[in-house]
Write a protein that holds these residues in place. Structure first.
Motif, mmCIF file in Angstrom:
data_model
loop_
_atom_site.group_PDB
_atom_site.id
_atom_site.type_symbol
_atom_site.label_atom_id
_atom_site.label_comp_id
_atom_site.label_asym_id
_atom_site.label_seq_id
_atom_site.Cartn_x
_atom_site.Cartn_y
_atom_site.Cartn_z
ATOM 1 N N GLU A 28 41.574 44.624 51.248
ATOM 2 C CA GLU A 28 42.372 45.711 50.676
ATOM 3 C C GLU A 28 42.607 45.507 49.179
ATOM 4 N N LEU A 29 42.788 44.258 48.770
ATOM 5 C CA LEU A 29 43.037 43.970 47.354
ATOM 6 C C LEU A 29 41.787 44.148 46.496
ATOM 7 N N GLY A 30 40.634 43.846 47.044
ATOM 8 C CA GLY A 30 39.410 43.877 46.246
ATOM 9 C C GLY A 30 39.225 42.552 45.520
ATOM 10 N N ASP A 31 38.488 42.574 44.435
ATOM 11 C CA ASP A 31 38.144 41.341 43.719
ATOM 12 C C ASP A 31 39.391 40.671 43.144
ATOM 13 N N GLU A 38 46.689 38.709 42.105
ATOM 14 C CA GLU A 38 46.258 39.864 41.321
ATOM 15 C C GLU A 38 44.780 40.123 41.563
ATOM 16 N N SER A 39 44.470 41.405 41.687
ATOM 17 C CA SER A 39 43.081 41.813 41.847
ATOM 18 C C SER A 39 42.771 42.870 40.804
ATOM 19 N N VAL A 40 41.533 43.327 40.803
ATOM 20 C CA VAL A 40 41.177 44.390 39.867
ATOM 21 C C VAL A 40 41.912 45.681 40.221
ATOM 22 N N LYS A 41 42.389 45.799 41.463
ATOM 23 C CA LYS A 41 43.091 47.006 41.907
ATOM 24 C C LYS A 41 44.598 46.944 41.693
ATOM 25 N N ALA A 42 45.204 45.774 41.959
ATOM 26 C CA ALA A 42 46.668 45.710 41.994
ATOM 27 C C ALA A 42 47.157 44.268 41.957
ATOM 28 N N SER A 82 50.011 41.898 43.951
ATOM 29 C CA SER A 82 50.733 41.935 45.213
ATOM 30 C C SER A 82 51.498 40.630 45.411
#
Length: 130
Positions: free
Chosen positions: A34-37, A60-64, A66
């Motif tokens: 869900e987080l991605g990279d 931290e991911s490229v999307k968000a 958390s």
């Protein structure tokens, strides 16, 4: 999606592997997907005290970004230092790449966690399936 049967899971998508009074904690395959990279993992320091349900760190991911919650309370005895330079290891294998090891101060915290089957049900509901 992998959900190993020998782990405990939290509703906030952390996993726990228990050996004696120590708990290895990471995020689930569902969470990393869900987080991605993943680009950064903020971890506590060794000897930090964690509360069950309290903040353990941030991922931290490229999307968000958390919050990571600690499924069990106790004292941090180790962190996965490899994640400081290679946070993407969590994407590659979230169950081999723990975030912290905690000396549990209340093994009863495990009673509040989910089995693999219950966690799989939760993930299916979150994906909109029944």
């Amino acid at each position: 999606m992998k959900i190993p049967a020998d782990l405990y899971y939290s509703p906030s998508h952390e996993w726990v592997r228990v050996e004696g009074d120590q708990a290895w904690i990471g995020i689930s395959d569902y969470a990393q997907h869900e987080l991605g990279d993943i680009v950064f993992v903020e971890m506590p320091e060794p000897d930090d005290e964690l509360e069950a349900g309290g903040q353990l760190g941030v991922i931290e991911s490229v999307k968000a970004a958390s919050t990571i919650y600690s499924p069990v309370g106790g004292t941090v005895v180790a962190i996965n230092e490899e994640l400081e330079d290679a946070p993407q290891l969590i994407n590659e294998d979230p169950y081999a790449n723990y975030i912290v090891v905690v000396a549990m101060n209340n093994p009863g915290d495990l009673d509040n966690l989910l089995s693999a089957a219950a966690y799989e049900e939760l993930c299916q509901k979150e994906q909109g399936g029944e």
